[in-house]
Structures are given as C-alpha cells and as structure tokens.
Design a protein around this motif. Structure first.
Motif, mmCIF file in Angstrom:
data_model
loop_
_atom_site.group_PDB
_atom_site.id
_atom_site.type_symbol
_atom_site.label_atom_id
_atom_site.label_comp_id
_atom_site.label_asym_id
_atom_site.label_seq_id
_atom_site.Cartn_x
_atom_site.Cartn_y
_atom_site.Cartn_z
ATOM 1 N N GLY A 389 0.789 -1.231 0.000
ATOM 2 C CA GLY A 389 0.000 0.000 0.000
ATOM 3 C C GLY A 389 0.811 1.265 0.000
ATOM 4 O O GLY A 389 0.342 2.307 -0.434
ATOM 5 N N GLU A 390 2.021 1.227 0.495
ATOM 6 C CA GLU A 390 2.867 2.416 0.557
ATOM 7 C C GLU A 390 4.279 1.941 0.856
ATOM 8 O O GLU A 390 4.479 0.795 1.268
ATOM 9 C CB GLU A 390 2.376 3.375 1.650
ATOM 10 C CG GLU A 390 2.034 2.609 2.876
ATOM 11 C CD GLU A 390 1.649 3.441 4.079
ATOM 12 O OE1 GLU A 390 2.161 4.553 4.240
ATOM 13 O OE2 GLU A 390 0.880 2.927 4.879
ATOM 14 N N PRO A 391 5.247 2.826 0.666
ATOM 15 C CA PRO A 391 6.613 2.421 0.989
ATOM 16 C C PRO A 391 6.697 2.086 2.484
ATOM 17 O O PRO A 391 6.087 2.760 3.305
ATOM 18 C CB PRO A 391 7.433 3.676 0.680
ATOM 19 C CG PRO A 391 6.581 4.501 -0.235
ATOM 20 C CD PRO A 391 5.168 4.205 0.138
ATOM 21 N N ASP A 413 7.244 -7.435 0.706
ATOM 22 C CA ASP A 413 6.829 -6.048 0.473
ATOM 23 C C ASP A 413 6.381 -5.993 -0.978
ATOM 24 O O ASP A 413 7.197 -6.058 -1.891
ATOM 25 C CB ASP A 413 8.015 -5.118 0.740
ATOM 26 C CG ASP A 413 7.705 -3.670 0.404
ATOM 27 O OD1 ASP A 413 6.557 -3.363 0.011
ATOM 28 O OD2 ASP A 413 8.622 -2.831 0.525
ATOM 29 N N THR A 414 5.063 -5.877 -1.182
ATOM 30 C CA THR A 414 4.500 -6.028 -2.518
ATOM 31 C C THR A 414 4.059 -4.685 -3.075
ATOM 32 O O THR A 414 3.175 -4.042 -2.525
ATOM 33 C CB THR A 414 3.289 -6.977 -2.475
ATOM 34 O OG1 THR A 414 2.328 -6.455 -1.548
ATOM 35 C CG2 THR A 414 3.699 -8.365 -2.016
ATOM 36 N N GLN A 417 -0.771 -1.602 -7.839
ATOM 37 C CA GLN A 417 -1.790 -0.564 -7.902
ATOM 38 C C GLN A 417 -3.123 -1.201 -8.300
ATOM 39 O O GLN A 417 -3.135 -2.279 -8.893
ATOM 40 C CB GLN A 417 -1.449 0.449 -8.995
ATOM 41 C CG GLN A 417 -0.048 0.978 -8.956
ATOM 42 C CD GLN A 417 0.211 1.976 -10.069
ATOM 43 O OE1 GLN A 417 0.068 1.639 -11.253
ATOM 44 N NE2 GLN A 417 0.587 3.189 -9.720
ATOM 45 N N THR A 418 -4.203 -0.462 -8.040
ATOM 46 C CA THR A 418 -5.521 -0.906 -8.498
ATOM 47 C C THR A 418 -5.434 -1.276 -9.978
ATOM 48 O O THR A 418 -6.006 -2.267 -10.430
ATOM 49 C CB THR A 418 -6.546 0.242 -8.315
ATOM 50 O OG1 THR A 418 -6.471 0.694 -6.960
ATOM 51 C CG2 THR A 418 -7.955 -0.222 -8.614
ATOM 52 N N ASP A 502 4.655 6.606 -9.841
ATOM 53 C CA ASP A 502 5.519 6.442 -8.665
ATOM 54 C C ASP A 502 6.967 6.764 -8.988
ATOM 55 O O ASP A 502 7.461 6.437 -10.065
ATOM 56 C CB ASP A 502 5.461 4.986 -8.173
ATOM 57 C CG ASP A 502 4.256 4.735 -7.297
ATOM 58 O OD1 ASP A 502 3.953 5.587 -6.452
ATOM 59 O OD2 ASP A 502 3.609 3.690 -7.454
ATOM 60 N N ARG A 517 4.437 8.734 -4.583
ATOM 61 C CA ARG A 517 3.831 9.272 -5.801
ATOM 62 C C ARG A 517 4.570 10.512 -6.277
ATOM 63 O O ARG A 517 5.060 11.300 -5.473
ATOM 64 C CB ARG A 517 2.364 9.652 -5.541
ATOM 65 C CG ARG A 517 1.504 8.548 -4.994
ATOM 66 C CD ARG A 517 1.091 7.529 -5.985
ATOM 67 N NE ARG A 517 0.548 8.069 -7.207
ATOM 68 C CZ ARG A 517 -0.028 7.328 -8.150
ATOM 69 N NH1 ARG A 517 -0.131 6.006 -7.994
ATOM 70 N NH2 ARG A 517 -0.498 7.868 -9.238
ATOM 71 N N ARG A 528 -5.412 5.907 -1.326
ATOM 72 C CA ARG A 528 -5.109 6.872 -2.381
ATOM 73 C C ARG A 528 -6.149 7.970 -2.373
ATOM 74 O O ARG A 528 -7.326 7.713 -2.560
ATOM 75 C CB ARG A 528 -5.185 6.172 -3.722
ATOM 76 C CG ARG A 528 -3.867 5.793 -4.266
ATOM 77 C CD ARG A 528 -4.064 4.870 -5.402
ATOM 78 N NE ARG A 528 -4.256 5.594 -6.648
ATOM 79 C CZ ARG A 528 -4.164 4.992 -7.833
ATOM 80 N NH1 ARG A 528 -3.912 3.709 -7.912
ATOM 81 N NH2 ARG A 528 -4.332 5.683 -8.934
HETATM 82 C C1 WTA Z 1 1.576 2.819 -3.448
HETATM 83 C C2 WTA Z 1 -2.768 -0.641 -3.601
HETATM 84 C C3 WTA Z 1 5.552 1.448 -2.069
HETATM 85 C C4 WTA Z 1 2.119 3.339 -4.757
HETATM 86 C C5 WTA Z 1 -2.304 -2.075 -3.912
HETATM 87 C C6 WTA Z 1 1.037 2.943 -5.752
HETATM 88 C C7 WTA Z 1 3.347 1.218 -2.677
HETATM 89 C C8 WTA Z 1 -0.211 3.117 -4.940
HETATM 90 C C9 WTA Z 1 3.396 -0.170 -2.378
HETATM 91 C C10 WTA Z 1 -1.348 2.250 -5.419
HETATM 92 C C11 WTA Z 1 4.629 -0.700 -1.860
HETATM 93 C C12 WTA Z 1 1.412 0.324 -3.119
HETATM 94 N N1 WTA Z 1 5.677 0.145 -1.734
HETATM 95 N N2 WTA Z 1 4.414 2.001 -2.519
HETATM 96 N N3 WTA Z 1 4.769 -1.980 -1.510
HETATM 97 N N4 WTA Z 1 2.183 -0.687 -2.662
HETATM 98 N N5 WTA Z 1 2.096 1.486 -3.114
HETATM 99 O O1 WTA Z 1 -4.227 1.635 -6.185
HETATM 100 O O2 WTA Z 1 2.249 4.735 -4.660
HETATM 101 O O3 WTA Z 1 -4.668 1.691 -3.693
HETATM 102 O O4 WTA Z 1 1.032 3.755 -6.904
HETATM 103 O O5 WTA Z 1 -3.231 -0.058 -4.761
HETATM 104 O O6 WTA Z 1 0.158 2.749 -3.610
HETATM 105 O O7 WTA Z 1 -2.458 2.314 -4.553
HETATM 106 P P1 WTA Z 1 -3.733 1.428 -4.803
#
Ligand code: WTA
Length: 648
Positions: A389-391, A413-414, A417-418, A502, A517, A528
């Motif tokens: 979801g985020e770094p 650590d996955t 994005q949607t 990203d 982002r 997001r």
């Molecule tokens: C961020 C969620 C760093 C990224 C699955 C992406 C991440 C946005 C990571 C998508 C991670 C998601 N490390 N950043 N492991 N996973 N992101 O669409 O900025 O809700 O573009 O999907 O979350 O968010 P979304």
C-alpha cells in the motif's frame, strides 16, 4: 516521502536471505523462472492460465495494440466457477473457505460448498431482480461474508461489480453509482466499527436520492433495529427474504476472457475518481499465480489479508486470489483496537493464521502501541508476512519481522496498484534475498524500468519514474466510459510505456526502492486520495474562496492531508471554522479524507500563469528549505505563509 526519509531508506544495508525451510518447500525455488518468463512471456502466462478451468480454450494468448491488450483471445471461463465449483468438485467441498469474525465477537465458518450454495442462490436473486450479463451492480457493505458472496454471484451471471468502500460518504457512493450506471445496489443496514455502527443504509438512501439508475436495493441485516434503517416499498428488499426461496443452482455464464469482471474506482490527479476496468481471463490468471507464488499458498494454510474488500487489495487478496487457490482464509469485520489493541493477535492465535498481510501504516501503529500486545499471544503459527500500500520504512519492516514474525517469517513487500491487478514488484519467499524497505524486483513475466524525464532508462544506482514496458494479463483494460483518459493518464507521458505515477530508485543490485507518488495523489494511511478531490470538497464550502491541498510527511500514516485555504472576503478564519471545514470534507468524501491540518492563507502561492505551486507548500509543511521560487508571481506570498506556518 521527505528527503531525509529517502536518504535513510537508501542507506539500508541489512539483508535477509530466504529461511532454509522456505528454500526447500516453496512453490518457486529455481531462479530460472525469471529467464524462462523473459524469453517467452506468452508461454509463461499461458501456462499459468492453464491452471484455471476454461469452458473453451483461447485461440491466441495475446493481441497487443499498445495500449490496448487482449489476453487469451476467444477463451471462455467463469470466475465464480474457478473460485468455487472447481474446489467443490475436487475434494475441497468441506474445506473452510471463510473463517469470519464479527467485531462484536460473533463468528461464522463457511465451507467452500457453503459459499458456493449462497453464491448460486444470490446469483438467482440478482437474475430475478432483472440483472443481466453486462449490467453493473454496486456493492456498499462492511466486511461480512455476504460481500464476498455478492461479488461471486455477480461474476457468476456476468454482471460486473463495483464495490464502494463502506467508509465512503453518500456523495462518493452516488458519484460511483452514477458513473457506472449501476442497476442494483447491495448494502447492509449497518456495519460494526470500533464499537459503534456505520449507517450504511442511511448513507445509501441519501445517495439514491440522486442515483436514478438503481432499480432495486438488497439489504443485509447485520446490525438490526439499532441501525434505524428504513425500507422503501417496491425498491428495497431484505437479503434474507429474497434468499429464502432462491433456487440452489445457477448455471455459470460462459464469459469471454475479455468480458469485464469488475470496476473499481480509484483517485486520480483530477477530482473525478477513475473506474478501473478489469477483465475476466487475464485478471484471474494473474491473481491466481501471484497469490500462489508470493504468499506460497499451500493446501493447509490459513491466510489472512487484513485489508478491506472496498480496496483492490481485498479484491485480489481476499475474494479472487486465495479463493482461486482454494485456501482457507480469515476475514475480520472490525478495527484492530476493538475492544483492545490485542485483537488481531488474538485472532492469529485463535485460528492459527499462517500467512498475514497488512499495510505499513498498520505496522507503524502496532509499533507505537508497543510489543506487549503481540507479546501476549502465541504467534508461532505464522510462517510468512506481507505488506502493501505504501513504501515501508526499514524500521517498521524490521519490527514486523522481529515482533510479529518472530524472526523466522519472510516479509513480502508487494508493490502494485488498483490498475495493475496484482503485485508486480515483489519478492518470492523461497528465492529473494530481502532488503528492508525495498519491494525488491519485478515478478516473473513483468518488465519494469526506471526512466528519466525523457523516458530514457536510468542506469542502476539512479532514480526516476517507475514504468512498465510490456503488457501483462491482469493489467487494467481501460477507464470505464473514458478510454481517452486511460490513454492520457497512463500511456502518454512515456509513449509505449505504462506510467505508474511512482518515483523509484534502483540500487546497484537492481533492487527497486519505491519513493512515493510523483503526481498529485496522496497516500494517506495506504489510501489513495487526490489533492484535487479534497480541494473541490473545500471550495464547495460557502466560506472558501480557494484551496490547495498537499500530503505532508507523517510518522504513522505516511502522509497526512494538509490544506491551505483562503477565505471569501469578509469571513474570519476561526478555529471553529477549521473544524467545520474538516467535517465538510469528511461528509463530502468520507472520513478517510478529513484534513489533518487546515491553515488559512490570505493568498496561495502561484506561478505567473496562475498555477498553484504545491511544491512550495509541501516544503513549507515539511519544514524544508524552500526550493526555487523564481517563477512565483509574488514571492512575498510564500515568505508570509512560511512565517505564519512556523508560528502555528
Ligand atoms: C503505493 C494498492 C511502495 C504506490 C495495492 C502505488 C506502494 C499506490 C506499495 C497504489 C509498496 C502500493 N511500496 N508504494 N509496496 N504498494 N504502493 O491503487 O504509490 O490503492 O502507486 O493499490 O500505492 O495504490 P492502490
């Protein structure tokens, strides 16, 4: 991410090779898989697709007219058949599919056959309500099994679902219903959350006042009389009444591989959310393989993805991936701190969870709560952990590894994005040497790159924009009703390449370090949210003339929402008005978008051409030395703002 955080991240030297046990028994043990996939990606993905049940085989693996992709062309399949019938017919019918726990402490266990039966029945209910193949169905519910059942019922009859997160406001729900022109809404009277109830049906009624495409509403009774839900004659029906006499078998629709499976809305850089479209064959192929390999899903695992199904993580890691793989999963309705901060660890211990997946913001919260909560429970059943979801900052990674994983569980650590359907930059547990804070490397069959402003590949050791250079089966196909925006948003900045939005750096070993982002999208506690959406909600208030919103570095949430607001002439900026504006945004979008800080500004810093300079506002909010201000129409405006901000 703040500069300092990036420096710390890139200075990370610790590494964790796969534990011995994993190396021996993981689904993927041989690194040759990367080469095999690179040499012939179509053969690689076709092999993955063959794991599924197809009513009719495909004629061609891929048709690629960039940016338009068609995977498994001519193939026919059904997602619910693959996630349910396949298991019911092959010895898993009595296996627990969902071990569900309600927030108040109630629970249910549904076997694969139970889910299959309920899905068949609800598919027939939808048909009776006039839903046909291709019609959209909107789902606005909490984390209850009926949500999973409704999603599979939709795909069984070929009706794309559009799930709207239960924490969104009535207005957000209305906009999403209208954009998708959904025919039926499935909701609940309410849902439990942190000891109180969320008025889902009341919100739905408010949304429906201006959402004429909805013909029928199905309401699950979750909360009862306390919800105060009102039913409108002719339009609203109780789930249990409709299910009482629904037939037990519904023939699964033979869907074309490229038929739409679902729409899921996500924030973009404009105020209007984008309806991300996923199709059946490609998405299901990708999520089935990615779940199996990344989480190393085995027959007797108890998998728990603690995300909400309202987001893509819940679609891919609860409803489709684990169920296509036939594993048992835990599903929990409420918050981690109800009735106390040990709730999640009690659940892990109670059900013997083996794989646990959550977000960095949650991990940082657990860290702050302290080690005594996980410490009070036996977490030895865990063998693998995930984060998404985020770094993730290395300290949180190491804490998670040590205190939740007992030092023995690899942490996946996955990054995804949607739009991408499943994780694309991710470790594989039996192969990858982990570095805390890095999502490591592209999944087999995925081609990624880091490029500069001009789209040129940046050599290892350098940073730039993360792009994807080859099509993959689970990639989004378009933005619902707006193909031009799809091309514009993702495929125009670097022609021929998918632009992720990203920032990313690759180290000398080729590991990817995601840096957040680079556009006007914030990532607040893993959600997001677009700056424009919050700005539109603010200027919608009668006192506000103009607003600029930025994401400000935040210890727990990653980013916090910080708004600079200039008021209309003659209106005084009071503390009471700050509260009112925060509440206004929460009402317009949902509580997740409530600004953390609102600062009054006589004027906002703008370029000579009138564009608000958010970069400067970010510098002010993060307390950094200001960047270049030479393009500013009136540099004094920023100086004044900075002074004012430092005083507050
Ligand atoms: C961020 C969620 C760093 C990224 C699955 C992406 C991440 C946005 C990571 C998508 C991670 C998601 N490390 N950043 N492991 N996973 N992101 O669409 O900025 O809700 O573009 O999907 O979350 O968010 P979304």
């Amino acid at each position: 991410m703040a500069d300092k955080a990036i420096e710390v991240l890139l200075d990370e030297r610790r590494s964790f090779p796969p534990p011995k046990g994993f190396k021996k028994s993981a689904h993927v043990r041989n690194a040759s898989v990367f080469n095999t996939a690179r040499k012939n990606p179509q053969a690689f993905w076709a092999k993955a697709a063959k794991e599924l049940h197809w009513f009719k085989p495909w004629k061609k693996v891929l048709e690629w007219n960039s940016p338009w992709a068609k995977w498994f062309v001519g193939g026919k399949l059904n997602a619910s058949y693959n996630c349910l019938d396949r298991h019911v017919n092959s010895g898993r019918k009595n296996k627990a599919a969902i071990i569900w726990e309600g927030e108040p402490g109630d629970g249910r266990v549904l076997t694969y056959r139970d889910v299959w039966r309920e899905v068949n029945k609800f598919a027939n209910v939808l048909k009776k309500l006039g839903v046909k193949k291709g019609d959209r169905v909107c789902l606005y519910m909490g984390m209850i099994p009926e949500l999973v059942i409704a999603m599979h019922a939709c795909n069984r009859i070929g009706a794309p679902h559009s799930v709207v997160f239960g924490g969104f406001s009535a207005e957000s729900l209305r906009d999403r219903i209208n954009d998708a022109q959904a025919k039926v809404l499935v909701t609940a009277d309410g849902g439990y959350r942190r000891g109180t109830t969320v008025p889902l049906k009341k919100n739905a009624d408010e949304a429906l006042a201006d959402a004429p495409s909805i013909e029928n509403v199905v309401v699950v009774k979750r909360v009862g009389a306390e919800s105060g839900a009102q039913m409108k004659d002719g339009r609203d029906h109780w789930w249990e009444d409709l299910m009482a006499d629904a037939a037990l078998w519904c023939e699964p629709e033979k869907m074309d591989s490229e038929d739409m499976l679902y729409i899921l809305y996500t924030s973009g850089t404009t105020g209007k959310p984008k309806g991300i479209v996923h199709t059946t064959g490609g998405y299901l192929t990708g999520v089935t393989l990615a779940n199996k390999w990344i989480f190393d899903m085995k027959e007797d695992d108890i998998f728990w993805c603690a995300a909400d199904i309202g987001w893509v993580t819940g679609h891919t890691h609860i409803v489709y991936g684990p169920m296509a793989n036939g594993v048992t999963q835990v599903m929990y309705e409420g918050t981690p701190d109800w009735p106390d901060r040990g709730r999640l660890w009690r659940i892990v211990e109670k059900y013997g969870v083996t794989i646990f997946h959550t977000a960095p913001t949650a991990i940082r919260t657990f860290m702050r709560w302290g080690t005594e909560y996980p410490g009070e429970h036996n977490l030895k059943s865990l063998r693998l952990l995930g984060t998404v979801g985020e770094p993730i900052n290395p300290e949180a990674w190491v804490w998670y590894h040590k205190y939740i994983g007992g030092g023995r569980c690899p942490v996946m650590d996955t990054w995804w994005q949607t739009e991408t359907g499943h994780p694309l930059i991710t470790p594989l547990p039996g192969l990858t040497k982990l570095k805390p804070g890095s999502a490591t490397m592209p999944f087999p069959g995925i081609e990624a790159d880091v490029v500069d402003e001009k789209g040129q590949s940046v050599p290892k050791g350098g940073g730039g924009y993360l792009v994807l250079t080859k099509p993959w089966p689970a990639m989004m196909r378009t933005i619902y009703g707006d193909p031009d925006r799809f091309v514009q948003t993702y495929w125009s900045r670097f022609p021929g390449k998918y632009f992720t939005g990203d920032g990313c750096k690759r180290d000398k070993d080729g590991y990817y370090w995601l840096l957040g982002r680079v556009d006007d999208v914030m990532n607040v506690a893993g959600h997001r949210i677009s700056t424009m959406e919050v700005e539109s909600a603010l200027v919608d208030h009668s006192s506000v003339a103009e607003a600029a919103v930025i994401g400000k570095a935040h210890e727990i949430k990653g980013q916090a929402i910080c708004a600079f607001v200039s008021l209309k002439m003659g209106i005084d900026g009071s503390a009471a008005l700050v509260d009112e504006l925060k509440a206004h945004v929460a009402k317009k979008i949902g509580p997740i978008a409530r600004p953390d800080e609102i600062l009054y500004a006589a004027e906002l810093p703008k370029t000579r051409s009138g564009k608000i300079m958010r970069r400067l506002l970010r510098d002010i909010a993060d307390g950094r030395a200001m960047g270049d201000t030479t393009t500013l129409a009136d540099p004094a405006v920023v100086a004044k703002l900075k002074e004012q901000y430092e005083e507050e």
